[in-house]
Scaffold this active site. Structure first.
Site, short mmCIF file in Angstrom:
data_model
loop_
_atom_site.label_atom_id
_atom_site.label_comp_id
_atom_site.label_asym_id
_atom_site.label_seq_id
_atom_site.Cartn_x
_atom_site.Cartn_y
_atom_site.Cartn_z
N LYS A 43 0.85 -1.21 0.00
CA LYS A 43 0.00 0.00 0.00
C LYS A 43 0.88 1.25 0.00
O LYS A 43 2.08 1.17 0.25
CB LYS A 43 -0.93 -0.02 1.22
CG LYS A 43 -0.21 0.01 2.56
CD LYS A 43 -1.17 -0.29 3.72
CE LYS A 43 -0.45 -0.27 5.06
NZ LYS A 43 -1.34 -0.67 6.17
N ARG A 52 -11.25 0.02 13.90
CA ARG A 52 -10.86 0.83 12.74
C ARG A 52 -11.56 0.29 11.50
O ARG A 52 -12.38 0.96 10.91
CB ARG A 52 -9.34 0.80 12.59
CG ARG A 52 -8.81 1.78 11.60
CD ARG A 52 -7.30 1.73 11.48
NE ARG A 52 -6.83 0.48 10.87
CZ ARG A 52 -5.58 0.29 10.44
NH1 ARG A 52 -4.68 1.26 10.56
NH2 ARG A 52 -5.22 -0.86 9.91
N TYR A 109 15.80 31.17 7.97
CA TYR A 109 14.55 31.87 8.30
C TYR A 109 14.49 32.19 9.79
O TYR A 109 14.89 31.37 10.63
CB TYR A 109 13.34 30.99 7.94
CG TYR A 109 13.00 31.02 6.47
CD1 TYR A 109 12.71 32.22 5.81
CD2 TYR A 109 12.95 29.84 5.74
CE1 TYR A 109 12.39 32.22 4.46
CE2 TYR A 109 12.63 29.84 4.39
CZ TYR A 109 12.35 31.05 3.76
OH TYR A 109 12.03 31.06 2.42
N MET A 133 11.73 24.82 2.62
CA MET A 133 11.00 23.95 1.70
C MET A 133 11.95 23.08 0.88
O MET A 133 11.69 21.89 0.67
CB MET A 133 10.12 24.79 0.77
CG MET A 133 9.21 23.96 -0.10
SD MET A 133 8.31 24.93 -1.30
CE MET A 133 7.20 25.86 -0.25
C1 LIG Z 1 -0.62 -1.67 6.89
C2 LIG Z 1 -1.24 -2.95 7.25
C3 LIG Z 1 -0.47 -4.11 7.34
C4 LIG Z 1 1.04 -4.10 7.29
O1 LIG Z 1 1.50 -3.63 8.54
P1 LIG Z 1 3.02 -3.47 8.91
O2 LIG Z 1 3.02 -3.02 10.32
O3 LIG Z 1 3.56 -2.43 7.99
O4 LIG Z 1 3.68 -4.79 8.71
C5 LIG Z 1 -1.12 -5.33 7.54
N1 LIG Z 1 -2.48 -5.37 7.70
C6 LIG Z 1 -3.25 -4.26 7.66
C7 LIG Z 1 -4.71 -4.39 7.85
C8 LIG Z 1 -2.65 -3.02 7.44
O5 LIG Z 1 -3.42 -1.92 7.42
#
Ligand SMILES: *Cc1c(COP(=O)(O)O)cnc(C)c1O
Length: 345
Positions: A33, A128, A242, A290
Site C-alpha cells: 500500500k 478501525r 529563516y 521547503m
Molecule cells: C498496513 C497494514 C499491514 C502491514 O502492517 P506493517 O506493520 O507495515 O507490517 C497489515 N495489515 C493491515 C490491515 C494493514 O493496514
C-alpha cells in the site's frame, strides 16, 4: 543535478521478505500500500513476485493499477478498504479481492459482482476496519457459503510484545473464526514477531519488508544522499536561515544542501537532524526550509559534494525518532523530487 538521490535496494526487500517468511510455517503475503511504503509499488511487487510472492495487499482499489500493469493477472491483489461505492468497476476489471468490512459492503459485493472473489475483515478490538462480532455472527453462515478467500483481522499493539491487547485480540479472533475452513490471517510485521500462535495461514508484513521497526533484524533498504549546492564561511555572531533562528558561536563552515520539507524532511527536524560525511556527523543548523537545509561542516577536513541523511550511519528509524515519529511516516513521505535509483531484482 541538484536533487537528492534516493537509493532503493530491492534485493534487501526480498531478503527481508524471506527472513519474515522463514519465521513462520504458513504463507507470507506482502503489503505494498501507499506506493510500496513510498518506495515504488510496481518495482517492489515485481521483485517480490520473482521471489515467489503471490499475495499482495493494498489499502485502496486505485493502488492496484501499477501492480497489475507490471505483473498481469497472476498475483492476488487484496484490498483492505473492501468494496466501496464506486469501486465495482475497478474490482472487476483489475480482478481485485476486496476484504469486506461491513454488511453494507457485503451486500454491495454480492449484488454487483456475484461470484467474484472476496475476503472478510473482522474487528477484534482496534475499532478501525472490519465487521463487529455481532455483525459477523449474523452473516457468517451466509458469507462462508460463498467461499471467501480469507478471513482476517488486524492487531492494534503488535509492536509492543507484552501488551495485553495482543492476547486479547488473538482470543477474540479465535472465538470468531475457530472451526471455519477458510484461510485466516491476523499478523502484520509485529504479529509475525509475536510468535506462532499469531501466524494462522497467512501473514501480511509491510514495514519489515522495507527495513523498518519493529523488525529489528531487517536489512536496510533505502539510502538518501543530498547534494551540497553551496558552501560559505560565516563569522561568529552571524545568523542563519529563516527567522535568524541559529547564530554561529564560532567561525563556521556552512553547507547549503538540496532537500527540505517538500521532500519529506520534516520541519520539526529544524536544529535537530544530523547529516553525515562518512562517519562524521554534521548537524543541521537553523530551520528546515521547503527546498534547502543548512549544515555545519566545520569539523570536516574536506568539502564533500553530498551529505547522507539516511544510510549506514543513520537508519530510517533513527531519523524518525529525531522527528518524534515512526519509520512508516518517514518512508511514505519520501519526496517525489528525489532522483530514485532502484537496484536489485
Ligand atoms: C498496513 C497494514 C499491514 C502491514 O502492517 P506493517 O506493520 O507495515 O507490517 C497489515 N495489515 C493491515 C490491515 C494493514 O493496514
Amino acid at each position: 543535478m541538484s536533487t537528492g538521490r534516493l537509493n532503493i535496494d530491492l534485493d534487501a526487500v526480498v531478503a527481508n521478505w524471506r527472513a519474515l517468511d522463514g519465521m513462520t510455517t504458513c504463507k507470507t503475503a506482502a503489503v505494498v500500500k501507499a506506493n510500496g511504503y513510498g518506495l515504488g509499488s510496481a518495482n517492489v511487487a515485481k521483485a517480490l513476485f520473482k521471489a515467489g510472492v503471490r499475495q499482495f495487499f493494498i489499502a485502496v482499489a486505485e493502488e492496484a493499477a501499477p501492480i497489475r500493469a507490471e505483473l498481469g493477472d497472476k498475483p492476488d491483489i487484496n484490498v483492505f478498504s473492501g468494496h466501496m461505492k464506486g469501486d465495482t468497476d475497478l474490482i472487476r476489471e483489475l480482478r481485485l479481492t476486496p476484504m469486506l468490512n461491513s454488511v453494507e459492503q457485503m451486500t454491495r459485493h454480492f449484488e454487483t459482482l456475484p461470484g467474484h472473489p472476496f475476503g472478510i475483515q473482522l474487528d477484534t478490538g482496534m475499532n478501525r476496519l472490519g465487521m463487529e462480532p455481532q455483525e459477523w455472527a449474523a452473516v457468517a453462515e451466509l458469507v462462508l457459503s460463498q467461499n471467501p478467500t480469507l478471513v482476517m483481522s488486524h492487531l492494534a499493539c503488535a509492536d509492543e510484545p507484552d501488551h495485553p491487547m495482543n492476547p486479547h485480540q488473538l482470543d477474540i479472533f479465535k472465538q470468531l473464526t475457530d472451526g471455519i475452513s477458510v484461510p485466516r490471517s491476523l499478523a502484520a510485521t509485529g504479529g509475525i514477531l509475536l510468535g506462532s500462535e499469531y501466524h494462522f495461514d497467512l501473514t501480511r508484513p509491510g514495514i519489515g519488508l522495507y527495513g523498518g521497526l519493529p523488525f529489528t533484524d531487517a536489512t536496510p533498504v533505502v539510502e538518501l544522499d543530498l547534494p551540497i549546492v553551496q558552501v560559505r564561511d560565516v563569522a561568529a555572531g552571524e545568523v542563519v536561515g529563516y527567522a535568524n533562528s541559529w547564530q554561529a558561536e564560532r567561525a563556521t563552515r556552512l553547507a547549503t544542501v538540496s532537500g527540505g520539507y517538500a521532500d519529506g524532511i520534516f520541519r520539526i527536524l529544524s536544529d535537530k537532524a544530523t547529516l553525515f560525511h562518512g562517519n562524521t556527523p554534521c548537524p543541521l543548523v537553523g530551520r528546515v526550509s521547503m527546498d534547502l537545509l543548512t549544515i555545519d561542516i566545520t569539523d570536516l577536513d574536506e568539502t564533500p559534494d553530498k551529505l547522507t541523511l539516511i544510510g549506514p550511519q543513520q537508519s530510517v528509524d533513527d531519523l524518525a525518532s529525531a522527528a518524534k515519529t515512526i519509520g512508516y511516516e518517514v518512508l511514505t513521505q519520501l519526496g517525489a523530487r528525489y532522483t530514485r535509483k532502484t537496484y536489485g531484482k
